[in-house]
Design a protein around this motif. Sequence first.
Motif, PDB file in Angstrom:
ATOM      1  N   ILE A 159       0.865  -1.189   0.000  1.00 45.90           N
ATOM      2  CA  ILE A 159       0.000   0.000   0.000  1.00 45.90           C
ATOM      3  C   ILE A 159       0.894   1.229   0.000  1.00 45.90           C
ATOM      4  O   ILE A 159       1.749   1.389   0.875  1.00 45.90           O
ATOM      5  CB  ILE A 159      -0.918  -0.003   1.237  1.00 45.90           C
ATOM      6  CG1 ILE A 159      -1.825  -1.239   1.202  1.00 45.90           C
ATOM      7  CG2 ILE A 159      -1.745   1.279   1.306  1.00 45.90           C
ATOM      8  CD1 ILE A 159      -2.415  -1.600   2.536  1.00 45.90           C
ATOM      9  N   TRP A 174       1.404   5.193   0.351  1.00 43.07           N
ATOM     10  CA  TRP A 174       0.873   6.452   0.859  1.00 43.07           C
ATOM     11  C   TRP A 174       1.855   7.576   0.549  1.00 43.07           C
ATOM     12  O   TRP A 174       3.061   7.329   0.395  1.00 43.07           O
ATOM     13  CB  TRP A 174       0.681   6.377   2.370  1.00 43.07           C
ATOM     14  CG  TRP A 174      -0.607   5.766   2.819  1.00 43.07           C
ATOM     15  CD1 TRP A 174      -1.528   5.094   2.065  1.00 43.07           C
ATOM     16  CD2 TRP A 174      -1.115   5.748   4.166  1.00 43.07           C
ATOM     17  NE1 TRP A 174      -2.574   4.674   2.838  1.00 43.07           N
ATOM     18  CE2 TRP A 174      -2.351   5.059   4.136  1.00 43.07           C
ATOM     19  CE3 TRP A 174      -0.664   6.235   5.366  1.00 43.07           C
ATOM     20  CZ2 TRP A 174      -3.122   4.859   5.282  1.00 43.07           C
ATOM     21  CZ3 TRP A 174      -1.425   6.050   6.517  1.00 43.07           C
ATOM     22  CH2 TRP A 174      -2.648   5.362   6.464  1.00 43.07           C
ATOM     23  N   GLN A 222      -2.484  10.999   1.795  1.00 39.97           N
ATOM     24  CA  GLN A 222      -3.089  10.163   2.835  1.00 39.97           C
ATOM     25  C   GLN A 222      -2.708  10.613   4.251  1.00 39.97           C
ATOM     26  O   GLN A 222      -3.477  10.431   5.188  1.00 39.97           O
ATOM     27  CB  GLN A 222      -2.667   8.698   2.642  1.00 39.97           C
ATOM     28  CG  GLN A 222      -3.235   8.032   1.408  1.00 39.97           C
ATOM     29  CD  GLN A 222      -2.473   8.402   0.140  1.00 39.97           C
ATOM     30  OE1 GLN A 222      -1.347   8.910   0.180  1.00 39.97           O
ATOM     31  NE2 GLN A 222      -3.101   8.154  -1.000  1.00 39.97           N
ATOM     32  N   ASN A 272     -13.085  14.472   8.458  1.00 39.28           N
ATOM     33  CA  ASN A 272     -12.693  13.109   8.063  1.00 39.28           C
ATOM     34  C   ASN A 272     -11.208  12.856   8.282  1.00 39.28           C
ATOM     35  O   ASN A 272     -10.542  12.205   7.468  1.00 39.28           O
ATOM     36  CB  ASN A 272     -13.047  12.856   6.586  1.00 39.28           C
ATOM     37  CG  ASN A 272     -14.517  13.073   6.304  1.00 39.28           C
ATOM     38  OD1 ASN A 272     -15.365  12.567   7.030  1.00 39.28           O
ATOM     39  ND2 ASN A 272     -14.812  13.854   5.274  1.00 39.28           N
ATOM     40  N   ASP A 293      -9.417   9.680   6.802  1.00 40.10           N
ATOM     41  CA  ASP A 293     -10.252   8.607   7.361  1.00 40.10           C
ATOM     42  C   ASP A 293     -10.389   7.430   6.406  1.00 40.10           C
ATOM     43  O   ASP A 293     -10.229   6.275   6.788  1.00 40.10           O
ATOM     44  CB  ASP A 293     -11.631   9.169   7.705  1.00 40.10           C
ATOM     45  CG  ASP A 293     -12.583   8.101   8.220  1.00 40.10           C
ATOM     46  OD1 ASP A 293     -12.151   7.275   9.032  1.00 40.10           O
ATOM     47  OD2 ASP A 293     -13.754   8.098   7.796  1.00 40.10           O
ATOM     48  N   GLN A 294     -10.669   7.718   5.141  1.00 36.81           N
ATOM     49  CA  GLN A 294     -10.857   6.628   4.179  1.00 36.81           C
ATOM     50  C   GLN A 294      -9.562   5.843   3.982  1.00 36.81           C
ATOM     51  O   GLN A 294      -9.576   4.614   3.871  1.00 36.81           O
ATOM     52  CB  GLN A 294     -11.336   7.177   2.828  1.00 36.81           C
ATOM     53  CG  GLN A 294     -11.662   6.086   1.818  1.00 36.81           C
ATOM     54  CD  GLN A 294     -12.241   6.640   0.530  1.00 36.81           C
ATOM     55  OE1 GLN A 294     -12.411   7.846   0.381  1.00 36.81           O
ATOM     56  NE2 GLN A 294     -12.539   5.766  -0.416  1.00 36.81           N
ATOM     57  N   ALA A 295      -8.425   6.566   3.969  1.00 37.72           N
ATOM     58  CA  ALA A 295      -7.142   5.893   3.791  1.00 37.72           C
ATOM     59  C   ALA A 295      -6.861   4.947   4.956  1.00 37.72           C
ATOM     60  O   ALA A 295      -6.426   3.804   4.753  1.00 37.72           O
ATOM     61  CB  ALA A 295      -6.020   6.924   3.664  1.00 37.72           C
ATOM     62  N   SER A 337      -9.147   3.701   7.165  1.00 35.44           N
ATOM     63  CA  SER A 337     -10.198   2.685   7.275  1.00 35.44           C
ATOM     64  C   SER A 337     -10.070   1.587   6.225  1.00 35.44           C
ATOM     65  O   SER A 337     -10.525   0.455   6.441  1.00 35.44           O
ATOM     66  CB  SER A 337     -11.577   3.343   7.160  1.00 35.44           C
ATOM     67  OG  SER A 337     -11.764   4.304   8.173  1.00 35.44           O
ATOM     68  N   SER A 338      -9.466   1.913   5.088  1.00 34.86           N
ATOM     69  CA  SER A 338      -9.342   0.928   4.014  1.00 34.86           C
ATOM     70  C   SER A 338      -8.134   0.007   4.178  1.00 34.86           C
ATOM     71  O   SER A 338      -7.975  -0.959   3.427  1.00 34.86           O
ATOM     72  CB  SER A 338      -9.249   1.639   2.658  1.00 34.86           C
ATOM     73  OG  SER A 338      -8.083   2.440   2.578  1.00 34.86           O
ATOM     74  N   LEU A 339      -7.291   0.279   5.155  1.00 28.93           N
ATOM     75  CA  LEU A 339      -6.153  -0.597   5.409  1.00 28.93           C
ATOM     76  C   LEU A 339      -6.634  -1.935   5.972  1.00 28.93           C
ATOM     77  O   LEU A 339      -7.656  -1.988   6.660  1.00 28.93           O
ATOM     78  CB  LEU A 339      -5.208   0.040   6.433  1.00 28.93           C
ATOM     79  CG  LEU A 339      -4.418   1.284   6.020  1.00 28.93           C
ATOM     80  CD1 LEU A 339      -3.654   1.824   7.230  1.00 28.93           C
ATOM     81  CD2 LEU A 339      -3.470   0.983   4.878  1.00 28.93           C
ATOM     82  N   GLU A 371      -7.016  -4.821   8.604  1.00 28.69           N
ATOM     83  CA  GLU A 371      -7.203  -4.580  10.029  1.00 28.69           C
ATOM     84  C   GLU A 371      -5.903  -4.634  10.816  1.00 28.69           C
ATOM     85  O   GLU A 371      -5.676  -3.825  11.725  1.00 28.69           O
ATOM     86  CB  GLU A 371      -8.195  -5.606  10.591  1.00 28.69           C
ATOM     87  CG  GLU A 371      -8.620  -5.304  12.015  1.00 28.69           C
ATOM     88  CD  GLU A 371      -9.744  -6.207  12.491  1.00 28.69           C
ATOM     89  OE1 GLU A 371      -9.888  -6.355  13.716  1.00 28.69           O
ATOM     90  OE2 GLU A 371     -10.466  -6.768  11.643  1.00 28.69           O
ATOM     91  N   GLN A 418      -4.008  -1.400  10.237  1.00 30.30           N
ATOM     92  CA  GLN A 418      -4.638  -0.314  10.994  1.00 30.30           C
ATOM     93  C   GLN A 418      -4.181  -0.337  12.454  1.00 30.30           C
ATOM     94  O   GLN A 418      -3.826   0.701  13.027  1.00 30.30           O
ATOM     95  CB  GLN A 418      -6.165  -0.456  10.958  1.00 30.30           C
ATOM     96  CG  GLN A 418      -6.829  -0.029   9.673  1.00 30.30           C
ATOM     97  CD  GLN A 418      -8.338   0.027   9.854  1.00 30.30           C
ATOM     98  OE1 GLN A 418      -8.844   0.658  10.784  1.00 30.30           O
ATOM     99  NE2 GLN A 418      -9.075  -0.634   8.960  1.00 30.30           N
TER     100      GLN A 418
END
Length: 347
Positions: free
Chosen positions: A36, A38, A97, A150, A253-255, A257-259, A261, A264
């Motif tokens: 991923i 960023w 991000q 966000n 937030d979306q960046a 939350s999409s990781l 778990e 995160q």
Amino acid sequence: MNKSKNITKTAKAIILVGLFAMVLVPAIAAAQDDVIKWRLQSYAPSGGGSDWKKSVVALRDKLYERTGGRLDIELHSAESLMGSSEIFPAVSRGVIQIGHTSPAYIMDYISTASLAWGPSSFRNVSEAAYFWKHLGFEDIIRREALEKHNIHYFTDLLYFTRLVLNKPVKTSEDFEALRIRASGSLAKFIADSGAATAFVSGSELYQALSTGAVDGAHWGGVQNANALSLYEPAKYQASAVLGIANEIFIINDQALSSLPEDIQTTVRSTLEEHFWARTNQYEIEELEMLNQLASEKGVQTIDLPEEIVERMDKATHDFRRSEAKKSEYTAEAVERLEAYLGVLGYL
């Protein structure tokens, strides 16, 4: 005969290696696809102070290692992608991000930011850290940032900011004659305490102190001020605390939350660990730097006149009262803060 057998064995080995490679290449490609990417922009220059190397680079490296390379953050120093004041809205919109900045740059967006970077009644950093982490101040800021923009908010570190002066201050009249470089909520605080203020950019501050255009300045902690060579024209460090300064990491937030778990969890736990380690590290390095400046450059730590300290206390109280009226978030924060200051015996 033996030669033929050897050729056969070699051929089999080549076939096995080829088959292994056919299996391995897709696996490597899949691993690369799992990475991923960023982008992070900081308000800190890559060559100045410790903000870049010990905060930004250190966090990037920890996250890369702890996620097994699955989270790879591309770093951009101050002004490289956008201006420092644009970092917060860029993260909010998902243009990047993650950002590294100061609450001083986000006061137009977050009402609690001025409390996070403003006049303070704390007398040591550990008192502030307790308020941030154990009494829920950071949670209030996080709630406002997430609900309104966000953004997930994480404090990088806490430290004191004080005045650097090019002349001694022995009386209240001496202080009132000063012209201080100041910004944000600290500008009004200093003016209410009796000195004149002016804004000077970091790139021009050394010359302004050298020529007497200003007589003093606040520029983060001792290490930040030294990074701009401010102790060459200014040999006096006031002991009185102006406020608790800090840097922050903000994540879309979306960046986050999409990781996956597990990543995160790693991001959150690493940022929490980073705060405590970095705050402690910076506090010790501040003492080391001040001792070094005293021995090598003759920098003196001075106490401000008692009357000026009393004015600062009153200005700090007035600041809290004013901030409490801004929003439900600041009202809650000030209520908790003043209850805590009462326990500490500062009110």
